[in-house]
Design a protein around this motif. Structure first.
Motif: not given
Length: 457
Positions: A36-47, A74-80, A140-147
């Motif tokens: 589901a996250i990868i699908q949204r990455m693709q829709q928003q063109q986030i590599a 910690a960090l988690l790196v995800v690609n498409q 894309g950077l993912v924190g915890w707020k919708l800034l």
């Protein structure tokens, strides 16, 4: 609102289910989350994504990993392509082999606690490059707020390293909305596996709350009530509240040695993954026990508030917009007279407040699979508060059938809760509303009277 529509009646307490099992989500569910996250990455063109976590802000990380880094960052790196890399401090390296979505692990000693060994330390931007961050790609950077705009809620040193690895700040975008946007965030809609998981937390919170309410007596300490609210050793999603009389003396947030006195206002709150339960009322047996300056509290505040909660529950349905629900509460409990100021309702998940579409003019619709807390907080000067916050959900026929078939124990609890709400409290719920908490709609305004609660006439 006619106060005579509600009255105090002697009724049985809601059913509770102590000792209910806590389901473990399936591997398939965790893999579907990643998809589901990868699908949204693709829709928003986030590599590529860089997902941040610490103990207080780990839920988006946990959504994919299944764990949080406890007391480190910690960090988690995800690609498409679905490749995952975990970047961990000293004491969380050992968790990566247990990650629900497997990935490789890189060591970042700078995420460790002060003065721990820094053996093998490398610049963070180089670690991000090793993790697969490609320069020149939208990141894309993912924190915890919708800034909004170019704002990020990750620590500055991580943002700086991310910009260096991605080829400049211009490549960075705030991608937290992929997870928690109330319109299209992946975490905002749950399947049956997730609903069953979160029901365990809501059941636990509401079961503990009813036990604490039954223990309210003059002379009981805040700590004694707090001990009942903190159940089964599970992690709380909020600071546990057991506060009698005036709150925050000496800046204290936690249950203390203070003893309950008759006539006190009392606030109780506990929350676990999937649900929070909160109560606020007076420690008296009846209206005669209220001090003269709040003698009309029941009709001035408690009953109008209760009517708002009932209205919220009865109007909640799939397809209603956040703006419509907000307008309903503004109509039945006008903000100008009752002093509430937050969103009258919000989404719930691993954290108590995920996000909310319930705001003025919102066109975002509520969907099947959403879990919500009826968080309406009146505040009238001079009066103690009133609160019956709990967790409900929305489930279409397909989701209800799946819950009934795959999780019969969960479904049986939901069925019993609904029978109590409709049969005893006379609240008319839409068919698609499911109940995760045991104490939904149950208000004892006078806490020394354990037999009477408000009931619609």
């Amino acid at each position: 609102m006619d106060a005579n529509r509600y009255a105090l009646e002697v009724i049985p307490s809601p059913p509770v289910f102590p000792g209910a099992a806590s389901p473990v989500m399936s591997d398939e569910t965790l893999h579907c989350r990643l998809a589901a996250i990868i699908q949204r990455m693709q829709q928003q063109q986030i590599a590529q994504l860089i997902i941040y976590a610490d103990k207080e802000h780990g839920s988006n990380f946990e959504y994919l990993a299944g764990f949080i880094p406890r007391f480190e960052e910690a960090l988690l790196v995800v690609n498409q392509q679905g490749e995952l890399t975990y970047i961990m401090g000293n004491e969380n390296l050992k968790l990566v082999p247990f990650a629900r979505n497997p990935g490789r692990c890189l060591h970042a000693p700078l995420f460790s606690l002060p003065n721990q060994p820094m053996h093998g330390e490398q610049p963070l931007d180089q670690l991000l490059t090793k993790a697969g961050i490609v320069a020149g790609e939208r990141t894309g950077l993912v924190g915890w707020k919708l800034l909004t705009g170019r704002m990020f809620d990750l620590p500055h040193f991580i943002c700086t390293a991310a910009a260096q690895a991605a080829g400049g700040e211009a490549q960075l975008v705030n991608a937290t909305g992929l997870f928690i946007s109330p319109d299209n965030g992946a975490r905002c809609v749950n399947g049956a596996d997730e609903v069953a998981f979160y029901e365990a937390g809501a059941n636990l919170a509401s079961t503990a709350m009813l036990a604490a309410l039954d223990s309210v007596q003059p002379g009981v300490t805040e700590k004694a009530l707090g001990a009942q609210l903190n159940a089964e050793g599970q992690p709380n999603t909020v600071v546990t509240i057991a506060a009698t009389g005036e709150r925050f003396a000496h800046a204290r947030l936690y249950p203390s040695d203070k003893r309950i006195t008759e006539g006190d206002r009392l606030s109780l709150t506990t929350g676990y993954k999937g649900g929070l339960t909160s109560r606020a009322a007076y420690v008296v047996s009846d209206v005669d026990g209220l001090q003269c300056h709040v003698s009309d509290w029941l009709t001035r505040l408690a009953i109008p508030y209760y009517h708002a909660v009932v209205s919220w529950l009865e109007h909640l349905r799939i397809g209603i917009t956040g703006g419509e629900l907000y307008a309903l509460i503004e109509t039945v409990l006008p903000k100008a007279h009752y002093g509430w100021h937050l969103n009258p309702g919000h989404l719930v998940a691993d954290e108590e407040w995920l996000s909310s579409s319930i705001c003025p003019g919102s066109a975002v619709t509520l969907k099947s699979g959403m879990l919500l807390q009826n968080d309406i907080i009146p505040s009238v000067p001079g009066y103690g508060g009133c609160s019956i916050e709990d967790t409900v959900g929305l489930a279409d026929a397909a989701l209800r059938d799946e819950l009934a078939n795959a999780y019969p124990d969960v479904w049986q609890r939901m069925t019993q809760r609904k029978a109590y709400l409709t049969g005893v409290l006379k609240i008319r719920l839409p068919e698609e509303v499911i109940l995760l908490s045991n104490t939904i709609g149950y208000l004892r305004p006078f806490l020394l009277d354990k037999r009477r609660a408000l009931v619609r006439q």
